[in-house]
Enzyme design. Sequence first.
Site, PDB file in Angstrom:
ATOM      1  CG  HIS A 134      -8.980  10.104  -5.024  1.00 61.50           C
ATOM      2  ND1 HIS A 134      -9.187  10.246  -6.370  1.00 61.50           N
ATOM      3  CD2 HIS A 134      -8.381   8.907  -4.866  1.00 61.50           C
ATOM      4  CE1 HIS A 134      -8.726   9.166  -6.989  1.00 61.50           C
ATOM      5  NE2 HIS A 134      -8.233   8.335  -6.101  1.00 61.50           N
ATOM      6  CG  HIS A 169     -10.792   9.675   0.956  1.00 62.98           C
ATOM      7  ND1 HIS A 169     -11.924   8.948   0.647  1.00 62.98           N
ATOM      8  CD2 HIS A 169      -9.855   8.775   1.341  1.00 62.98           C
ATOM      9  CE1 HIS A 169     -11.662   7.658   0.846  1.00 62.98           C
ATOM     10  NE2 HIS A 169     -10.442   7.526   1.270  1.00 62.98           N
ATOM     11  CD  GLU A 213      -4.295   7.838  -7.806  1.00 60.86           C
ATOM     12  OE1 GLU A 213      -4.433   6.829  -7.095  1.00 60.86           O
ATOM     13  OE2 GLU A 213      -4.065   8.964  -7.360  1.00 60.86           O
ATOM     14  CG  PHE A 270      -2.285   0.478   0.947  1.00 65.60           C
ATOM     15  CD1 PHE A 270      -3.303  -0.415   0.657  1.00 65.60           C
ATOM     16  CD2 PHE A 270      -2.575   1.843   0.930  1.00 65.60           C
ATOM     17  CE1 PHE A 270      -4.571   0.021   0.365  1.00 65.60           C
ATOM     18  CE2 PHE A 270      -3.846   2.288   0.641  1.00 65.60           C
ATOM     19  CZ  PHE A 270      -4.850   1.381   0.356  1.00 65.60           C
ATOM     20  NE  ARG A 293      -6.797   8.369   6.201  1.00 66.91           N
ATOM     21  CZ  ARG A 293      -7.045   7.364   5.378  1.00 66.91           C
ATOM     22  NH1 ARG A 293      -6.646   6.148   5.682  1.00 66.91           N
ATOM     23  NH2 ARG A 293      -7.696   7.553   4.247  1.00 66.91           N
ATOM     24  CG  LEU A 346     -12.917   8.161  -4.741  1.00 68.15           C
ATOM     25  CD1 LEU A 346     -11.851   7.490  -3.892  1.00 68.15           C
ATOM     26  CD2 LEU A 346     -12.556   9.609  -5.018  1.00 68.15           C
ATOM     27  CD  GLN A 379      -5.425  11.110   2.801  1.00 63.54           C
ATOM     28  OE1 GLN A 379      -6.194  10.289   3.283  1.00 63.54           O
ATOM     29  NE2 GLN A 379      -4.129  10.996   2.887  1.00 63.54           N
ATOM     30  NE  ARG A 418      -4.350   9.142  -4.444  1.00 65.05           N
ATOM     31  CZ  ARG A 418      -5.019   8.372  -3.600  1.00 65.05           C
ATOM     32  NH1 ARG A 418      -5.322   8.807  -2.392  1.00 65.05           N
ATOM     33  NH2 ARG A 418      -5.370   7.161  -3.941  1.00 65.05           N
TER      34      ARG A 418
END
Lengths: 82, 588
Positions: free
Chosen positions: B242, B353, B255, B119, B398, B252, B240, B286
């Site tokens: 996206h 987000h 990507e 991740f 985060r 969403l 945060q 991002r």
Amino acid sequence: MTDFDPVELKRIRWHSRRGLLELDLVLERFLAQRFDSLSPAEMSAYKALLELPDNDFLDVVNGKTDLDDPSIMQIVEILRAI
Amino acid sequence: MGVPVRRFDAVIVGGGGAGLRAALQLSESGLKTAVLSKVFPTRSHTVAAQGGISASLGNVQEDRWEWHMYDTVKGSDWLGDQDAIEFMCRKAPEAVIELEHFGMPFDRLENGKIYQRPFGGHTQNNGQTPVQRACAAADRTGHAMLHTLYQRNVRANTQFFVEWMALDLIRDADGDVVGVTALEMETGEVFILHAKAVLFATGGAGRIYAASTNAFINTGDGLGMCVRAGIPLEDMEFWQFHPTGVAGAGVLITEGVRGEGGILLNSNGERFMERYAPNLKDLAPRDFVARSMEQEVLEGRGCGPNKDYVLLKLDHLGPDIIKQRLPGIREIAIKFAGVDPIKEPIPVIPTCHYMMGGIPTNYRGEVVIPQGDNPESRVNGFFAAGECACASVHGANRLGTNSLLDLVVFGKSAGDSMVEYIKNEMPTWKDLPADAADRSLARIARLDGQTNGEEVADVRTAMQRTVQARAAVFRNADNLSKGVTEIQQVAERVKRTQIKDKSKVFNTARVEALELENLIEVAVATLIAADARKESRGAHAHADFPNRDDEVWMKHSLYYGDERRLSYKPVHTKPLSVDYIPPKERTF
């Protein structure tokens, strides 16, 4: 529009608030466009759908899975098209 | 006033991952514990967490909690408190194994151990190579966690108050928390829940933005209650985002679409990322893509009737590639954007987000506020955990999979602290103040009596548009200061909202009006805190102050709603057992 218990209708509307945004968006449209004209059979099918866990519910709405009950699938088809 | 009172040892507001984990500690220790939730607990927004929960189990590759800690500190852009980060990362393996023992169905390796996937941001050896640290239950990790914890709570006799909305925090003359007021939606009655200790686990408030991935229930109720009760909010400038959410919906678009060759266009049909990032173009990081998109909108090159989004074009890839390599994207675009991407571009906008800030707590889950010389004095009887709390482990940004970890580690820690507090310090209930329910009753009476007021939906839209336009990913001094003025004008409108339906039973219009009163507190806090922070750190990217300024700004903001003012407190630079990780430039 059939005679539903108005409190019950409000409860069902609140139960249409979910943990997933995608469901909120679809159900918001459904409540605005279709909810007031449901038949008693359709209403009970919708209530049954609301009992599904959110992720399973979304899979059904997205067409990833189907349900066995044809009366519930009628509502599912409305949700998929809305 | 004859407001009915119910008594519990502990009251927990919120039935998501953090609330349920805390409740379990309390109920299993034999304390009478109530969990209030606006929706059925397993329909909390925790279900939306797909990615996983991180822990340095080292099942796939060598891993250590110290490396996890380093990644989290770096991810936080050195705004995270290093004692809390150490606590979380050290406890992570035990927390995951405990969930496994509770019956959570993690994906497994052939040898039977929990499988771990890679991740973003998680590495071996302090940033050297990516590591597989995320434990998952297919793409339903949050769902599995909620169901597991709910079942355990049922077994432990936690009392659930489902479809109850907490209205206000009750503090006595000493400032101690002695309960909450709450609305039973089914009857419309207001109750006092009298408690020895109260935990807020009310989740995020992403609905302050027009573009948000958050479910409709994420209205920052705990934060609104804190502001009204004089408790400050910490680090509210950090949200945060996206880059590619469907405009007007928030769903969403992965990507992967840009990875397969999708490109972003402005209203002139220009592939604007070529200007901002000549090499990486649409595949730049991002936050960079998101800021470039917003700059286009702010400079008048947005698309649509309000010129408030850009377009993600993929029709040039051809229908076969779209269908084969990007399954589900076409359906999402048709359903939520009303366009078929095989023929038309998808309107997209940077989308909120996650809320990094929240109710100030320490790693024990105790709410701490400045009193006298002590920047972190405990509020007796008050605890918080999960997205609504700011421990602070996420700091300015985060890392993925650290949010589920936050829920269980700090949910449990707060639960333990509450058990200790109740058993050692609070053997019986403190008296309720005489005016315990007055504020809540006055709020409801105001709504019921309001005439010539404003529609809740209109004011909510005005708030969301203001926050989106002024405090999303592209921030500069001019824009933020306009935002501060505008959001306070919206806040005045919130005081005059009106509902047509004045009935008591299941009055969702009333609930939405009360939710807006919580959202607006978060929105004002966000604008004021963002306007004040003259640097760029993590998710707060300020065009006029493009660099991080540790000398001046390595500190947490605290927003007080009564005077709409800020104060600051130091970041914790002493971990519990290891050496301090000193700040470095955040490069990848």
